[in-house]
Design an enzyme around this catalytic site. Structure first.
Site, mmCIF file in Angstrom:
data_model
loop_
_atom_site.group_PDB
_atom_site.id
_atom_site.type_symbol
_atom_site.label_atom_id
_atom_site.label_comp_id
_atom_site.label_asym_id
_atom_site.label_seq_id
_atom_site.Cartn_x
_atom_site.Cartn_y
_atom_site.Cartn_z
ATOM 1 N N ASP A 1 -2.352 -3.723 2.443
ATOM 2 C CA ASP A 1 -3.143 -2.497 2.589
ATOM 3 C C ASP A 1 -4.108 -2.497 1.409
ATOM 4 O OD1 ASP A 1 -1.666 -1.753 4.798
ATOM 5 O OD2 ASP A 1 -0.267 -0.521 3.643
ATOM 6 N N GLU B 1 -6.013 1.919 11.378
ATOM 7 C CA GLU B 1 -5.977 2.025 9.907
ATOM 8 C C GLU B 1 -7.024 1.081 9.319
ATOM 9 O OE1 GLU B 1 -1.943 0.957 8.849
ATOM 10 O OE2 GLU B 1 -1.150 2.896 9.451
ATOM 11 N N HIS C 1 -5.444 -1.718 6.687
ATOM 12 C CA HIS C 1 -4.338 -2.648 6.965
ATOM 13 C C HIS C 1 -4.825 -3.988 7.528
ATOM 14 C CE1 HIS C 1 -0.186 -3.721 8.291
ATOM 15 N NE2 HIS C 1 -0.875 -4.400 9.207
HETATM 16 C C1 LIG Z 1 2.265 2.778 6.507
HETATM 17 C C2 LIG Z 1 0.974 2.027 6.554
HETATM 18 N N1 LIG Z 1 0.497 1.827 5.228
HETATM 19 C C3 LIG Z 1 1.125 0.703 7.268
HETATM 20 O O1 LIG Z 1 1.177 -0.319 6.647
HETATM 21 N N2 LIG Z 1 1.233 0.749 8.611
HETATM 22 C C4 LIG Z 1 1.445 -0.444 9.396
HETATM 23 C C5 LIG Z 1 1.201 -0.183 10.853
HETATM 24 C C6 LIG Z 1 2.850 -0.996 9.200
HETATM 25 O O2 LIG Z 1 3.798 -0.247 8.940
HETATM 26 O O3 LIG Z 1 3.003 -2.211 9.409
HETATM 27 ZN ZN LIG Z 2 -0.257 -1.840 6.144
#
Ligand SMILES: C[C@@H](N)C(=O)N[C@H](C)C(=O)O
Ligand SMILES: [Zn+2]
EC number: 3.4.13.22
Length: 244
Positions: free
Chosen positions: A165, A223, A226
């Protein structure tokens, strides 16, 4: 009388010349001292730089699946490891250490991507890297929506050490680029394809995504921050965050 005057003149000349000689010797010594000091301090600087480079692990020598602490491999990145603080959507610190552990193949790709960003005046800032599965379960309790948190039953790519992230930081100002929302804002404004945002924000997101994709990563629609490395899906890991 004349003889006495001549002798006095001679003595004065000798004394004066000796004084001059002594003075110039002293100055020469001082110069030598200064140069030595300069040499010592530049040698010190050189060895600090060398130590820094020597202390970094050579990523090329590691197997693709090996786990690497990114800070040990490169000092070209910035970190804001949110889950090691309480400034995150869980409202609590869930990591004991703010380390960024990743598989070596992902690290190699990140180093290449970051080189491209640096050429443009930016660098990568990390919010999260490898994530223990226990934390994935905690996240799912708070946000059981697969658009924003991967189901811990099957596990996230973060749990496998191949997802990050991130955002971009301006190298000159050290400020994060405006991406329209904060990290982990779970709503349509954070969707990559949400177009009701200023042109500059959309450009910033595009820049982040295009360079990451060109270096082997895949983003997700919901997102903007990500990215997962594309390749064989490695197993979920028990890597400890606080290892050195
Ligand atoms: C929680 C968020 N930062 C994230 O990384 N989401 C993706 C979908 C994950 O949990 O893999
Ligand atoms: Zn992520």
């Amino acid at each position: 009388m004349k003889l006495y005057e001549n002798q006095m003149n001679k003595i004065i000349t000798i004394l004066f010349t000796s004084a001059l000689f002594l003075l110039s010797c002293q100055q020469e010594k001082k110069k030598e001292g200064d140069t030595n000091n300069q040499n010592i301090s530049s040698q010190k600087e050189e060895s600090t730089v060398k130590d820094k480079v020597q202390n970094l692990i050579a990523i090329e020598e590691l197997a693709d699946s090996a786990f690497v602490n990114l800070r040990k491999v490169s000092d070209s990145f910035q970190y804001d490891m949110r889950y090691a603080t309480d400034n995150n959507f869980l409202g609590q610190k869930v990591y004991d250490c703010a380390n960024c552990w990743l598989r070596a193949r992902t690290v190699k790709a990140l180093i290449q991507a970051n080189k491209e960003f640096v050429k443009k005046g930016y660098k990568i800032q990390f919010y999260d890297c490898f994530r223990p599965r226990a934390v994935q379960y905690k996240m799912w309790e708070v946000m059981p929506d697969a658009r924003y948190v991967a189901n811990p039953k099957s596990g996230s790519i973060h749990n496998r050490g191949d997802a990050v992230d991130i955002t971009l930081v301006n190298i000159k100002t050290n400020k994060a680029l405006d991406m329209g929302t904060d990290f982990d804002y779970f709503g349509k404004e954070a969707h990559y394809d949400y177009d009701q945002l200023p042109a500059q924000v959309q450009e910033n997101r595009k820049l982040l995504r295009s360079v990451m994709e060109a270096n082997g990563f895949q983003g997700i629609r919901t997102e903007w921050w990500h990215f997962s490395f594309i390749g064989e899906v490695y197993p979920i890991s028990n890597q400890a965050l606080c290892n050195e």
